[in-house]
Design a protein around this motif. Structure first.
Motif, PDB file in Angstrom:
ATOM      1  N   PHE A 300       0.715  -1.054  -0.197  1.00  0.00           N
ATOM      2  CA  PHE A 300      -0.073   0.073  -0.063  1.00  0.00           C
ATOM      3  C   PHE A 300       0.925   1.164  -0.036  1.00  0.00           C
ATOM      4  CE2 PHE A 300      -2.896  -3.319   1.160  1.00  0.00           C
ATOM      5  CZ  PHE A 300      -3.998  -2.813   1.028  1.00  0.00           C
ATOM      6  N   ASN A 301       0.251   2.346   0.256  1.00  0.00           N
ATOM      7  CA  ASN A 301       1.110   3.610   0.465  1.00  0.00           C
ATOM      8  C   ASN A 301       2.211   3.524   1.440  1.00  0.00           C
ATOM      9  OD1 ASN A 301      -1.008   3.984   2.348  1.00  0.00           O
ATOM     10  ND2 ASN A 301      -0.047   5.738   2.902  1.00  0.00           N
ATOM     11  N   SER A 302       3.490   4.189   1.124  1.00  0.00           N
ATOM     12  CA  SER A 302       4.562   4.136   2.009  1.00  0.00           C
ATOM     13  C   SER A 302       4.796   5.655   2.447  1.00  0.00           C
ATOM     14  CB  SER A 302       5.781   3.817   1.263  1.00  0.00           C
ATOM     15  OG  SER A 302       5.806   2.374   0.692  1.00  0.00           O
ATOM     16  N   ALA A 303       5.453   5.628   3.580  1.00  0.00           N
ATOM     17  CA  ALA A 303       5.895   7.176   4.117  1.00  0.00           C
ATOM     18  C   ALA A 303       7.282   6.991   4.730  1.00  0.00           C
ATOM     19  CB  ALA A 303       4.650   7.547   4.954  1.00  0.00           C
ATOM     20  N   MET A 304       8.054   8.272   4.666  1.00  0.00           N
ATOM     21  CA  MET A 304       9.153   8.031   5.385  1.00  0.00           C
ATOM     22  C   MET A 304       9.086   9.292   6.587  1.00  0.00           C
ATOM     23  SD  MET A 304      13.216   8.863   4.569  1.00  0.00           S
ATOM     24  CE  MET A 304      13.121   7.446   3.024  1.00  0.00           C
ATOM     25  N   VAL A 305       9.378   9.097   7.817  1.00  0.00           N
ATOM     26  CA  VAL A 305       9.194   9.585   8.918  1.00  0.00           C
ATOM     27  C   VAL A 305      10.404   9.766   9.851  1.00  0.00           C
ATOM     28  CG1 VAL A 305       7.867  10.107  11.087  1.00  0.00           C
ATOM     29  CG2 VAL A 305       6.465   9.250   8.993  1.00  0.00           C
ATOM     30  N   ARG A 306      10.772  11.141  10.226  1.00  0.00           N
ATOM     31  CA  ARG A 306      12.045  11.394  10.860  1.00  0.00           C
ATOM     32  C   ARG A 306      11.408  11.612  12.572  1.00  0.00           C
ATOM     33  NH1 ARG A 306      17.153  11.883   9.960  1.00  0.00           N
ATOM     34  NH2 ARG A 306      16.707  12.286   7.643  1.00  0.00           N
ATOM     35  N   MET A 307      12.148  10.695  13.467  1.00  0.00           N
ATOM     36  CA  MET A 307      11.823  10.873  14.725  1.00  0.00           C
ATOM     37  C   MET A 307      12.254  12.155  15.426  1.00  0.00           C
ATOM     38  SD  MET A 307      10.320   8.048  14.947  1.00  0.00           S
ATOM     39  CE  MET A 307       9.809   7.769  16.775  1.00  0.00           C
ATOM     40  N   GLN A 308      11.548  12.871  16.491  1.00  0.00           N
ATOM     41  CA  GLN A 308      12.135  13.821  17.137  1.00  0.00           C
ATOM     42  C   GLN A 308      13.389  13.984  17.879  1.00  0.00           C
ATOM     43  OE1 GLN A 308       9.155  15.492  19.317  1.00  0.00           O
ATOM     44  NE2 GLN A 308       7.620  15.644  17.570  1.00  0.00           N
ATOM     45  N   GLY A 309      14.024  14.808  18.192  1.00  0.00           N
ATOM     46  CA  GLY A 309      15.249  15.072  19.049  1.00  0.00           C
ATOM     47  C   GLY A 309      15.252  16.193  19.761  1.00  0.00           C
TER      48      GLY A 309
END
Length: 793
Positions: A300-309
């Motif tokens: 299905f659809n994909s996403a790239m997420v960056r975690m907080q810091g």
């Protein structure tokens, strides 16, 4: 055998141009002691080798080829010529942007059997809209030392990226005599539903939501067919999936992949929570139906997420020139003059993009009045701010200077090393294909940017130029041809100066969806930027590719309080794809208080040099063009240059406009356009050679200005003398450029190498009574720094 004989002659003719082999060869150079006995290097069957663009045994997306045995656009069919004496062929493949010996998606040996050479390979079930590179080696029965050189793999740059000068033995000769290749691209994927989304992202946790209920099933017929209907339950009208994966992006590839099998309890909740994640790391979220036979059709659809810091204080990049800088002293030519004067910074951002100890959104300060340089491009995949230290600006030290490339690539100094900053990047692993990268704001402020050395068309071909110069093909921001899908919340470029951008300013390209929520260019000065060719083309200042209906670069574009001084480009704003824009897609383009001097003046072609080349804008869009100043100026009466100026072409009628108070200084009569009452020989509205803003078919003057807030009269240019009968506040006279500005004329006449260069300080106003009484001054038209005396760099 006839084709093989012809190809053998081609190999012999090109043997002197073939460079050394791949990394395997580099490591074992001494083993190849029988160079004359090595097998010939095999070659792929592509148009550059065969001369036949319709060869049904070529290379590319399998669906294009009758005999490939596949109708899938995400299968690649490869064909090559036989090599006499080979017992096998070693075939490798990788995603463009990946690394040989590390990121291969294909590595196989194909054996000769009963004298029959395997000359085709179908590489199946690949990521959609992705570029792949392949290399091929003929295997000798005598042993490794007698194997052929690799075709398509000759090496990589020191940083692990592809050295594109050595990539396509399957393609054409480049101007260095090396064989140069591009990727083979899979086709675009059919529409897929946006089922998975991410929220509540913290330093170590995130929630992945999924929406199971199906809406608009008819929009996904191809998705259903490709998955053999395994992704849809018609009885419950729900999407069917069974797995979520969180895979590390290539920026932090050493982290583990996290897999979660979806339970009935998860489906009832509508989400899955993940914890124990790495702060600042980037993860790729995918939803799958693992029962679908073809892997990528079950995604299905994909996403790239960056975690907080944890937020960090601004980082000052100290100006600390290295007196032993080997880049300036040895690696690049003609850069020694910068030794002890410039500090390298591109490595700071190359490392930042991959450094999980520094959170996204980091602010970097440069020291005021100091010079920094870049010698290689870097990909912007994390948001950041780069600006001159505000304390230094307040102390009067001035802006920092950033050299976009240094030196030349040749000893004689004929080819400049201009560097372009890249927006987003290619996929660097199979897991990244098809993902959408979310990027926080990217901001540049109070910096002077320009290449150290760059030559334009007139430097090479103009009087006083040098025919040996190589014309630069550089931009400020460009994109990779296979760039990932991305959503950038903000791109802001403020209070900067730019020169030497020969080919363009911001260029968008690539097969994947791209979205910029807000883009601002304000308070900048552009000078000495072009021309790239005889007609001043190259790319537009803001160049959209027009190839994705779900992309939007101009959702909120603000271009305000800038000066563009004699900068020939293809167009100003260009996005000309005739696309079925999705419901809700609109553009909001605001161009206000800018000063344009000799903007794109070189070409007589009616389709070139438009201010707005946006014929098929999405319905419901709004374009604002207000209080801009247009100046056309020659170097005195002896200068016979043409000064073409074109307005806009927009065929969409469901639009709104806010055009008002756009002024011009006097326009010199040139070419066939004479001062005359004959409409066929006068400039439209006194300024445009064709397609004026007031055009009643493709301009803001449609239906006599019915779509323009201020009506038809405000779509016409104003001069101060009521020339177009649209100035209730006319003062009765026009201003010449020389009356308004101190020294606006170009440095050279038509044909001179400096014909597009100016003394930029000459654009400060002559504050005479005649100027101060004119509406250009009283209504604050154009870039106000020239009226107020504010610094421009």
């Amino acid at each position: 055998m006839k084709k093989y004989s012809i190809f053998l002659l081609m190999l012999l003719a090109s043997a002197s141009m073939v460079l050394t082999s791949c990394k395997d060869d580099d490591k074992a150079t001494d083993n190849y002691t029988h160079q004359s006995d090595r097998l010939f290097m095999p070659q792929f069957r592509v148009t550059q080798n065969t001369g036949n663009s319709s060869d049904q045994y070529g290379c590319g997306s399998a669906a294009q080829f009758q005999y490939s045995g596949s109708t899938h656009v995400n299968d690649i069919w490869l064909n090559w010529y036989a090599v006499d004496g080979a017992v096998a062929y070693h075939l490798k493949g990788k995603v463009q942007g990946g690394r040989w010996n590390n990121d291969e998606v294909l590595d196989t040996i194909l054996y000769v059997k009963d004298g029959k050479h395997p000359l085709s390979f179908l590489h199946q079930d690949l990521a959609y809209s992705t570029g792949y590179l392949y290399c091929l080696q003929a295997i000798s029965p005598k042993g490794e030392a007698y194997n052929s050189k690799w075709s398509g793999w000759i090496g990589e740059a020191a940083d692990g990226s592809d050295d594109l000068g050595h990539q396509a033995d399957m393609s054409r000769d480049d101007d260095r005599g090396a064989l140069f290749t591009g990727s083979l691209n899979t086709g675009m994927r059919y529409d897929i539903p946006s089922v998975f989304s991410v929220e509540n992202v913290t330093k170590t946790t995130m929630r992945v939501n999924f929406a199971t209920t199906v809406e608009g099933i008819d929009s996904y017929k191809d998705f259903l067919a490709a998955s053999q209907n395994l992704v849809y339950n018609p009885e419950s009208n729900t999407w069917v999936f069974d797995r979520i994966t969180l895979e590390p992006s290539a920026d932090n590839a050493d982290l583990p992949t996290i897999t979660r099998e979806i339970t009935s309890a998860d489906l009832a909740k509508g989400y899955v929570d993940f914890d124990g994640l790495e702060p600042n790391a980037a993860y790729i979220i995918n939803g799958w139906n693992t029962k679908v036979p073809r892997h990528f059709d079950g995604n299905f659809n994909s996403a790239m997420v960056r975690m907080q810091g944890d937020p960090q204080d601004p980082i000052v990049i100290k100006w600390a020139p290295d007196p032993n800088d080997t880049i300036l002293a040895n690696t690049v030519k003609n850069a020694k003059e910068l030794l002890g004067k410039a500090t390298r910074i591109d490595t700071v951002f190359i490392n930042y993009m991959k450094d999980n100890t520094i959170p996204e959104g980091q602010i970097y300060y440069l020291e005021g009045g100091k010079t920094y340089y870049m010698t290689s491009s870097f990909n912007m995949t994390k948001g950041f701010t780069l600006e001159t230290n505000p304390d230094d600006i307040a102390a009067g030290k001035g802006r920092a200077e950033v050299l976009l490339g240094v030196g030349t690539s040749d000893d004689a100094g004929m080819s400049g090393n201009a560097v372009t900053i890249m927006l987003c990047r290619n996929a660097a692993s199979g897991a990244e294909n098809g993902v959408s990268l979310g990027i926080q704001p990217i901001r540049f402020n109070q910096i002077n940017f320009h290449p150290h050395i760059v030559w334009n068309y007139m430097d090479k071909n103009g009087k006083g130029g040098n025919s040996q110069y190589s014309i630069g093909g550089n931009y400020f921001i460009n994109m990779n041809s296979q760039g990932l899908s991305f959503s950038l919340s903000e791109l802001s470029i403020t209070n900067c100066s730019f020169s030497g951008l020969t080919r363009g300013f911001i260029r968008f390209q690539g097969p994947n969806r791209q979205l910029i929520e807000h883009m601002t260019v304000e308070g900048c000065v552009f000078t000495d930027c072009g021309p790239y060719d005889a007609n001043g083309r190259g790319y537009s200042w803001f160049a959209g590719p027009g190839n994705r209906k779900d992309s939007n670069f101009f959702k909120d574009l603000k271009i305000k309080n800038n000066s563009f001084i004699d900068v020939p480009k293809h167009a100003f704003v260009s996005e000309n794809g005739n696309l079925p824009w999705p419901a809700g897609t609109t553009w909001n383009i605001e161009i206000e208080n800018n000063t344009f001097v000799n903007l794109s003046p070189r070409s007589s072609s009616s389709g070139h040099g438009l201010f707005l080349e946006t014929r098929y804008a999405p319905a419901g869009s709004k374009i604002t063009v207000k209080k801009n100043l247009f100046v056309t100026v020659r170097k005195g009466d002896s200068d016979d240059r043409s000064l073409y100026m074109r307005g806009m072409r927009i065929d969409t009628k469901d639009m709104s406009y806010d055009f008002a108070d756009n002024y011009a200084t006097t326009v010199p009569a040139w070419g066939s356009y004479k001062a005359s009452t004959d409409a066929s020989t006068t400039l439209n509205d006194g300024l445009f050679t064709n397609y004026p803003f007031s055009h009643t078919s493709s301009g803001a003057g449609y239906q006599k200005g019915a779509l323009n807030i201020g009506g038809y009269g405000e779509t016409q240019i104003k001069f101060g003398d009521n020339r177009n009968e649209n100035e209730s506040d006319a003062v009765g006279y026009q201003l010449t450029p020389e009356e308004l500005f101190k020294d606006p004329q170009p440095l050279g006449v038509n044909g001179d190498a400096n014909m597009h260069r100016h003394n930029v300080d000459g654009f400060y106003y002559n504050l005479t009574e005649r100027v101060k009484a004119h509406p250009i001054y009283t209504k604050k038209i154009g870039d106000q720094r020239w009226a107020t005396g504010a610094a421009w760099k």
